[in-house]
Design a protein around this motif. Structure first.
Motif, mmCIF file in Angstrom:
data_model
loop_
_atom_site.group_PDB
_atom_site.id
_atom_site.type_symbol
_atom_site.label_atom_id
_atom_site.label_comp_id
_atom_site.label_asym_id
_atom_site.label_seq_id
_atom_site.Cartn_x
_atom_site.Cartn_y
_atom_site.Cartn_z
ATOM 1 N N ASP A 199 64.137 69.645 99.028
ATOM 2 C CA ASP A 199 65.246 70.449 99.517
ATOM 3 C C ASP A 199 65.699 69.821 100.826
ATOM 4 O OD1 ASP A 199 67.052 72.301 100.174
ATOM 5 O OD2 ASP A 199 65.620 73.928 100.546
ATOM 6 N N THR A 200 66.668 68.918 100.722
ATOM 7 C CA THR A 200 67.058 68.170 101.910
ATOM 8 C C THR A 200 68.091 68.913 102.743
ATOM 9 O OG1 THR A 200 68.710 67.050 100.580
ATOM 10 C CG2 THR A 200 66.624 65.929 100.879
ATOM 11 N N HIS B 135 71.015 69.216 101.947
ATOM 12 C CA HIS B 135 72.330 68.833 101.429
ATOM 13 C C HIS B 135 72.413 69.318 100.004
ATOM 14 C CE1 HIS B 135 72.456 66.237 104.885
ATOM 15 N NE2 HIS B 135 71.302 65.714 104.516
ATOM 16 N N GLU C 76 72.931 68.350 96.896
ATOM 17 C CA GLU C 76 73.136 67.141 96.089
ATOM 18 C C GLU C 76 73.128 67.466 94.597
ATOM 19 O OE1 GLU C 76 68.654 66.756 96.110
ATOM 20 O OE2 GLU C 76 70.204 68.266 96.320
ATOM 21 N N ASP C 77 73.092 68.770 94.297
ATOM 22 C CA ASP C 77 73.125 69.160 92.890
ATOM 23 C C ASP C 77 74.425 68.758 92.208
ATOM 24 O OD1 ASP C 77 70.660 70.093 92.813
ATOM 25 O OD2 ASP C 77 71.158 72.232 92.728
ATOM 26 N N GLY D 72 75.936 65.949 92.192
ATOM 27 C CA GLY D 72 75.923 64.683 91.457
ATOM 28 C C GLY D 72 74.511 64.221 91.186
ATOM 29 N N ASP D 73 74.393 63.162 90.430
ATOM 30 C CA ASP D 73 73.086 62.609 90.160
ATOM 31 C C ASP D 73 72.678 61.585 91.214
ATOM 32 O OD1 ASP D 73 71.361 63.534 88.395
ATOM 33 O OD2 ASP D 73 71.990 62.292 86.702
ATOM 34 N N GLY D 74 73.584 61.372 92.163
ATOM 35 C CA GLY D 74 73.351 60.353 93.179
ATOM 36 C C GLY D 74 72.038 60.573 93.899
ATOM 37 N N ASP D 75 71.221 59.555 93.921
ATOM 38 C CA ASP D 75 69.941 59.685 94.589
ATOM 39 C C ASP D 75 70.129 59.497 96.074
ATOM 40 O OD1 ASP D 75 68.658 60.006 92.186
ATOM 41 O OD2 ASP D 75 68.472 57.842 91.882
#
Lengths: 700, 100
Positions: free
Chosen positions: B17-18, B20, B22-23, B25-28
């Motif tokens: 859980d950063t 951000h 980020e859900d 996109g799939d961007g790592d």
């Protein structure tokens, strides 16, 4: 009285003239002999022709012709010889002159027909191969006549070839297809028991003692022995492919072959024969990769026995290895064998073989005091590969072991995800496998697999904790996504109670691990369901998509396919149909009209669905993990952008130019063949056209 | 019809859980120091997850803990965040927020 007269003639110096006259007379009277010879040969030919007609269809190596006529002829000739032979009192000179003249005349009379008959006669004197047949006493008298008539010297090669043929026939009859035991020993015994006595008649005729005979036979005996070895070697060379198929039951044949090859130089022929057999019977599209691999492994083992330095193996293995490299599923086969798939059949690896690290082709050790030069028939690119284990050899088909590690990862992922309940035993089995493979591939290479296994145990631990806080029927496997192979992504949204279950669990998880969140992979896993219908209860183990659909049917009884797909987010139509058919097959749903499904609250007896072919199985069989090829195809899609740009800017390009330019792209590792395949696929889709090897974009 | 789930063997991925979202996109998201994904592990580690945790800064930057500690321990770092050169202050994790 005759002697007195004779001396008188001699004193008058008329003897040479008389001798001339005598020999002249002999020549003139010789037509008598010739007539006899012709009549016997004619009888023989009539006889043999009729018998040939009888025996053509029967493989009989024994005499199909009756040589008795020839035998009679021989005795008749002897009679003539005796009748005309000058008496002994006349001295050696005259007798010798007569013998010479008689033989000269005789030989000129005897044509090829006789030679053939003579060979038959000789063959009939050989011991029968049938052990039941009564032993014939050697016909010594006949051999004495042969000697007298000078046949033994003149027809030596014919006699020998009769002997050779006999040996060949015997070897073929007794050894063909008999691979379990080494035959060499038996053959040698047979030779000394049966053939040597026969050879004595011919070659040892002047011997007076056994020692004499042994010396005389030494030379000719080794010739016969060589011939026997050669025959056996030829036979085994022809059979080599099947011998390898039968390994290890064909150990004896391989020992024979090894012994023969030391005596006879047939190594080239062996390689040629085996390569030809491999090309014809093994390396074709009809053969299963697993089969090719196991035959290859047997070949390795067999040729190691025959030729320990490995030159033969190297020459034979090369085409097999090249072929295997081109097969797409070779790696998968090897790997699944490594991890001991139950369904992969016989293990390539011998259980008893010690597990050793993979051997890298090491550079030559110049300090090795036991160094030996390469065998004389080794090719220029022959590498002395030390007898390494089978796995090393198989892995060395490819240039790097990375491919294996990747495939191993994919396979492990499939197997771990397929473990439905918390089956500790299965995970333990995988762990054991990986430990063994670590020894082979090295610790570092399998680090990823280690993490995957750890995820399995961690999941169980986390699940244990979560369940203790708030019991749930969800038992997830939580994976570290960087360490698992690419999983098929899916957009399914689980409906109804499933979503609730997911959310509840995810919340508990976040309480337990405050820094982490869960992201579900809803299309993976299995659900055990109980459906309570009006008249029955149905239990089922199904993939999540099936579960999602049936959950939707609990809301209302009739759904169209499009509605269903929309309700779970986006899903592939064929996957959706497959999932629905699972329920249709179970008699829970029924397709009323094209694309509309109705829930059967009350079971329909003899519903038409029963007659439908079994389209879907209850368990999802397809691998949820993207295979290596799919990943490659995925990659190529990225490079298509580059290709498209290239062709737009430069108009048209040959394939090798495209390849050269793509090499500048980061991470591009396709071969030109793979690129060609890809371009061909693009052409079929109508994106590009090709003319004379020049590619260009299809004008829009 | 009533559907009862008896047992569900599901599959999920864990994410850090950063803070951000980020859900989308799939961007790592990657650690700014080692450029390895957060869910991967820092170059010194072999096992991801709790064995190689993240560290959250007040400045909203997130790194692998091992990476950041290594950086901070060098004199050149002057105890600053490598991204924005502000003095590094480890953030209190807002557990309440992430679990809400």
């Amino acid at each position: 009285m005759a002697r007195k007269d004779f001396e008188m003639v001699n004193r008058c110096r008329r003897l040479p003239v008389c001798l001339e006259i005598f020999l002249d007379e002999l020549r003139q009277k010789f037509y008598l002999v010739r007539e006899d010879v012709d009549s016997f040969l004619a009888q023989y030919e009539v006889c043999s022709k009729s018998s040939v007609r009888y025996f053509t269809n029967v493989i009989v190596f024994q005499q199909s012709e009756d040589p008795t006529h020839i035998s009679k002829l021989i005795f008749r000739l002897k009679e003539w010889y005796d009748a005309w032979l000058p008496s002994e009192e006349l001295g050696a000179t005259i007798r010798n002159a007569f013998i010479l003249s008689f033989q000269t005349q005789l030989y000129s009379t005897l044509g090829p027909a006789f030679v053939k008959g003579f060979k038959d006669l000789i063959a009939s004197t050989l011991p029968s191969s049938d052990p039941e047949a009564p032993e014939k006493p050697p016909d010594t008298a006949m051999w004495v006549i042969f000697e007298t008539l000078g046949f033994l010297d003149r027809y030596e090669s014919i006699i020998a070839s009769a002997g050779y043929e006999h040996i060949e026939a015997y070897v073929l009859e007794n050894c063909a297809g008999q691979w379990a035991e080494p035959m060499m020993e038996n053959l040698r015994t047979w030779m000394s028991e049966k053939i040597v006595p026969w050879m004595l008649l011919m070659y040892g005729r002047e011997a007076t003692t056994t020692d004499d005979a042994r010396v005389m036979l030494a030379n000719v005996g080794s010739r016969f022995d060589f011939h026997m070895a050669k025959t056996l070697c030829d036979l085994r060379t022809r059979e080599i492919f099947d011998i390898i198929v039968d390994y290890p039951d064909s150990n004896g044949a391989l020992q024979d072959l090894k012994e023969c090859l030391q005596r006879v130089d047939q190594r080239g022929a062996l390689v040629k024969s085996l390569r030809k057999a491999n090309r014809k019977r093994l390396l074709h599209p009809g053969a299963d990769t697993r089969l090719i691999l196991s035959q290859y492994v047997s070949t390795i083992k067999c040729l190691r026995i025959v030729d320990p330095p490995g030159v033969l193996l190297f020459k034979v293995a090369d085409p097999i290895r090249r072929y295997l490299r081109e097969r797409p599923d070779t790696i998968r086969c090897i790997v699944s064998n490594l991890v001991g798939d139950e369904d992969s059949g016989d293990s390539l690896v011998d259980e008893s073989e010690p597990i050793v690290p993979l051997q890298q082709p090491d550079t030559e050790d110049y300090t090795d005091s036991n160094w030996e030069p390469e065998p004389i028939d080794a090719g220029p690119d022959f590498r002395t590969n030390k007898p390494s284990d089978v796995i090393s050899t198989l892995v060395s088909i490819y240039d790097s072991k990375d491919l294996f590690v990747k495939e191993l990862q994919v396979l492990l992922a499939q197997r771990l995800l397929a473990i439905t309940d918390d089956n500790e035993v299965k995970v333990e089995k995988e762990r054991r496998n990986i430990e063994i493979l670590k020894i082979r591939f090295g610790e570092a290479a399998l680090q990823v697999c280690e993490v995957m296994l750890k995820d399995m145990t961690d999941s169980k631990r986390i699940d244990g904790h979560v369940q203790s806080q708030k019991a749930s029927i969800v038992h997830p496997t939580i994976i570290s996504r960087q360490f698992w192979p690419m999983l098929e992504s899916s957009e399914i949204v689980m409906p109804g109670q499933f979503q609730v279950l997911q959310e509840q669990y995810a919340k508990e998880f976040s309480t337990f691990k405050p820094d982490k969140r869960l992201r579900w992979l809803p299309h993976l896993g299995t659900v055990h369901l109980e459906l309570q219908l009006e008249d029955r209860t149905v239990k089922a183990d199904v993939p999540p998509l099936e579960a999602a659909f049936i959950e939707l049917f609990s809301e209302k009884n009739i759904w169209s396919m499009d509605e269903l797909i929309a309700a779970v987010g986006s899903v592939d139509r064929s996957a959706a149909l497959k999932a629905l058919l699972t329920w249709v097959h179970k008699g829970i749903l029924r397709e009323d009209e094209q694309g509309t499904f109705r829930l059967l609250e009350i079971a329909e007896e003899a519903s038409p669905t029963r007659e439908q072919p079994r389209l879907a199985s209850t368990q999802q069989e397809i691998a949820p993990v993207t295979s290596l090829q799919q990943q490659q195809a995925e990659q190529m899609k990225v490079y298509w952008k580059f290709i498209e740009g290239m062709l737009t800017n430069l108009g048209q390009l040959p394939l090798d130019r495209i390849q050269t330019m793509l090499k500048f792209a980061p991470g591009y590792d396709q071969t030109i063949e793979q690129l060609a395949g890809f371009m061909e696929a693009a052409r079929r889709e109508g994106l590009v056209t090709v003319k004379d090897g020049i590619w260009k974009l299809t004008p829009k | 019809m009533k559907v009862t789930v008896k047992h569900w063997h599901a599959v999920a991925q864990w994410r850090w859980d950063t803070g951000h979202d980020e859900d989308s996109g799939d961007g790592d998201d990657v650690c700014g120091i080692c450029r390895v994904a957060y869910e991967g592990c820092c170059p010194a580690c072999k096992i991801p997850g709790d064995d190689c945790p993240l560290i959250w800064g007040e400045c909203s930057h997130v790194f692998h803990m091992h990476c950041l500690l290594k950086w901070i321990s060098t004199t050149a770092s002057k105890q600053q965040c490598p991204m924005d050169r502000r003095t590094w202050v480890t953030a209190e994790r807002k557990v309440a927020k992430s679990s809400s």
